[in-house]
Write an enzyme that holds these catalytic residues in place. Sequence first.
Site, PDB file in Angstrom:
ATOM      1  CG  ASP A  67       3.895  -3.695   0.917  1.00 15.65           C
ATOM      2  OD1 ASP A  67       3.761  -3.590   2.140  1.00 15.65           O
ATOM      3  OD2 ASP A  67       2.978  -3.460   0.118  1.00 15.65           O
ATOM      4  CG  ASN A 137      -3.796   1.452  -8.068  1.00 19.51           C
ATOM      5  OD1 ASN A 137      -3.925   0.677  -7.122  1.00 19.51           O
ATOM      6  ND2 ASN A 137      -2.626   1.882  -8.480  1.00 19.51           N
ATOM      7  CG  HIS A 139      -2.012  -1.102  -4.906  1.00 17.24           C
ATOM      8  ND1 HIS A 139      -1.303   0.072  -5.028  1.00 17.24           N
ATOM      9  CD2 HIS A 139      -2.408  -1.130  -3.612  1.00 17.24           C
ATOM     10  CE1 HIS A 139      -1.276   0.702  -3.870  1.00 17.24           C
ATOM     11  NE2 HIS A 139      -1.953  -0.009  -2.996  1.00 17.24           N
ATOM     12  CD  GLU A 144       0.961   0.494  -7.691  1.00 20.17           C
ATOM     13  OE1 GLU A 144      -0.262   0.288  -7.604  1.00 20.17           O
ATOM     14  OE2 GLU A 144       1.521   1.430  -7.106  1.00 20.17           O
TER      15      GLU A 144
HETATM   16  C1  F6R Z   1       0.331  -2.007   2.526  1.00 17.13           C
HETATM   17  C2  F6R Z   1      -0.032  -2.391   1.180  1.00 17.13           C
HETATM   18  C3  F6R Z   1      -1.004  -1.612   0.334  1.00 17.13           C
HETATM   19  C4  F6R Z   1      -2.163  -1.007   1.118  1.00 17.13           C
HETATM   20  C5  F6R Z   1      -3.048  -0.187   0.191  1.00 17.13           C
HETATM   21  C6  F6R Z   1      -4.148   0.524   0.947  1.00 17.13           C
HETATM   22  O1  F6R Z   1       1.266  -2.901   3.083  1.00 17.13           O
HETATM   23  O2  F6R Z   1       0.491  -3.347   0.729  1.00 17.13           O
HETATM   24  O3  F6R Z   1      -1.510  -2.462  -0.672  1.00 17.13           O
HETATM   25  O4  F6R Z   1      -2.902  -2.031   1.726  1.00 17.13           O
HETATM   26  O5  F6R Z   1      -2.284   0.770  -0.488  1.00 17.13           O
HETATM   27  O6  F6R Z   1      -3.584   1.487   1.787  1.00 17.13           O
HETATM   28  P1  F6R Z   1      -4.460   2.295   2.838  1.00 17.13           P
HETATM   29  O7  F6R Z   1      -4.914   1.317   3.845  1.00 17.13           O
HETATM   30  O8  F6R Z   1      -3.485   3.308   3.422  1.00 17.13           O
HETATM   31  O9  F6R Z   1      -5.554   2.922   2.074  1.00 17.13           O
END
Ligand code: F6R
Length: 265
Positions: A67, A137, A139, A144
């Site tokens: 992303d 959550n 994702h 989401e």
């Molecule tokens: C990042 C992404 C997100 C993260 C997720 C966890 O490219 O796509 O799905 O993997 O938000 O983030 P952290 O590792 O910061 O807890």
Amino acid sequence: MEINILENVQAVAEAGADIVAELVTRKKDATLGLATGGTPIAMYRQLVDLHREGDLSFRDVATFNLDEYIGVSPDNPQSYRAYMQRELFDDIDIDRANTHLPECAEGQDPLEVGPAYEEKIRAAGGIDLQVLGIGRNGHIGFNEPTSSLASHTRIKTLTRETVEANRRYFGENEFQPELAITMGIATIMDAREILLLATGPMKAEAVEKMIEEPVSAMSPASILQMHERVTVLLDRDAASALSHRDYYDWVQEQKRRLLGRRDGS
Ligand code: F6R
């Protein structure tokens, strides 16, 4: 799913790096799907160390990130492009031209980015190994809860919860984006192999839903139950809400025994 519960964050990083390194050693022109966020940083450091030790080259590797924010230019330190350069690409021998993010350049129509990104992934022969983190959550990427389980790369509005969780990465008066372009859930599921890392107590509930509850768009990561080759690496905190921990540990013990028997040790 293969669930591997490890002692701490460093053990998760090392086990994750071993999986990536094994692939890149076996297939020099492997295509990796990569994630940003706090979780994979320790694994990226480990990969940089392996590269510096001289054992691991990324010269022919291609990467596709999950992303990128909309409205944050690549030279902004908050962009995921800048994150990837800082945390990994600048410290290994990868060719920047082979590293891709779903970036929306100034003046480009964001609606065109998704289909073009899908085409690039296809042209590269698909993703061999997709690295994932998980949101509190549930994702994956920025898919989401309620995201279509059949989705492809597209624009997503982040939930307030995700914006809140990511606020720690932004300064007080700094612009924080609420829109992103993300690989879809079907895009992720097309990867030949998936490696998901989760650490810390804040992830325990999302991890439990992903592994032990029914597949649901309310917990996007639960779709991974439908993929044939998923490895989940957890530290003890992230695994703390799982009901079947004993079984997962038992499976890993059996695996070590089997491999030992095969290697003659
Ligand atoms: C990042 C992404 C997100 C993260 C997720 C966890 O490219 O796509 O799905 O993997 O938000 O983030 P952290 O590792 O910061 O807890």
